[in-house]
Design a protein around this motif. Structure first.
Motif: not given
Ligand code: ATP
Length: 299
Positions: A36-37, A39-42
């Protein structure tokens, strides 16, 4: 082919993705992993053109991703995005029109996919009246309705029963075989192992492991020996290269550094009693993931 080159994304001071590069060839399934967190969704949002990277580029078949290209990308998000007051048909029609499909093509595709996913009877029901699994089918159909050239699947099997998981998997494999590039993200490693030829593991936006799944496993070297029967566990534990022995259900699992100590383990086990199983397997992706992610956190 999707090409992601050196993308970096900050949210104010938070580094979400750091200098990430990978390619997904036509007809390939690529795994994007991370806790979690990570960076995948980003990364997905940047690929979709929903978010700008601070630096780096993303191209699909050599073209920068803009509104013309996004019509050819299907996206199943982790947070489901259905308009629940619409009926199934209205919803799919809405997405199809947004993606520039003709009415005739839409009609044909909606009929085909509803039947294929065994939800034709819900065509005129409101989405909110459907079970979670059936809502997920609608979401999946909206993503594949116009035969995308790139399909992004973020935890596509959450909440599905095994029969429906199989149904989704069959369709994903068909899409792969017709040349669609697929990015797949899941915390369930067995799905990744089954599907992905290549993968990247991210920790806090940085790549900690990447490459071909077979090579990753070979390079990792650690293996598990599954043994049924009684043998001298204390002696096996003392062998150089044996990491640990666990008892699990009706068998023992001996974890070893590499196959250098295999003969010695076999030698001791073969002197045991009622030995009915001695099977050596590569480490699972789940073990590799825990190892790699854990190691990074210890640094
Ligand atoms: P998950 O498996 O929980 O969905 P993820 O791998 O998709 O997580 P992201 O959502 O891309 O992770 O987040 C990557 C980092 O960027 C994390 O530290 C998160 O807190 C931060 N982050 C994501 N979106 C935002 C935003 N809109 N504003 C500020 N920080 C953000």
């Amino acid at each position: 082919m999707l090409s992601v080159s050196n993308i970096t994304k900050y949210y104010k001071d938070t580094l979400a993705v750091s200098n990430l590069s990978f390619e997904v060839n036509d007809g390939c399934i690529f795994g994007l992993l991370g806790e979690n967190g990570a960076g995948k969704t980003t990364t997905f949002r940047i690929i979709m053109g929903l978010l700008d990277a601070n630096s780096g580029t993303v191209t699909l078949n050599g073209e920068k991703i803009d509104y013309k290209v996004t019509d050819k990308i299907g996206f199943v998000t982790e947070e489901r995005s259905l308009l629940t007051k619409m009926t199934v048909k209205e919803q799919l029609t809405f997405y199809g029109i947004l993606k520039g499909m003709s009415n005739e093509k839409l009609e044909e595709k909606i009929t085909y996919w509803l039947k294929r996913f065994k939800i034709s009877e819900y065509e005129n029901r409101k989405i909110k009246e459907l079970s979670k699994g059936n809502q997920q089918k609608v979401q999946f159909i909206s993503a594949i309705l116009n035969d995308p050239v790139l399909l992004i699947l973020d935890e596509p099997f959450t909440g599905l029963d095994p029969i429906n998981v199989k149904m989704f998997k069959d369709v994903i494999m068909e899409m792969k075989n017709t040349g669609c590039s697929i990015i797949f993200s899941s915390h369930q490693m067995e799905h990744i192992e089954q599907f992905c030829e290549k993968l990247v593991i991210l920790v806090k936006g940085k790549v900690v492991l990447e490459g071909n799944l077979k090579d990753i496993k070979k390079k990792y070297q650690k293996q598990n020996i599954f043994i049924q029967g009684e043998f001298d566990k204390e002696k096996v534990k003392k062998i150089k290269g044996v990491i640990d022995i666990k008892e699990n259900a009706n068998q023992y699992i001996v974890k070893i550094e590499n196959d250098d100590c295999l003969d010695e383990v076999f030698n001791i086990v073969s002197k045991g009693k009622n030995i009915t199983k001695f099977v050596v397997e590569e480490a699972s992706l789940n073990e590799i993931f825990i190892d790699k992610v854990g190691i990074c956190y210890e640094k």
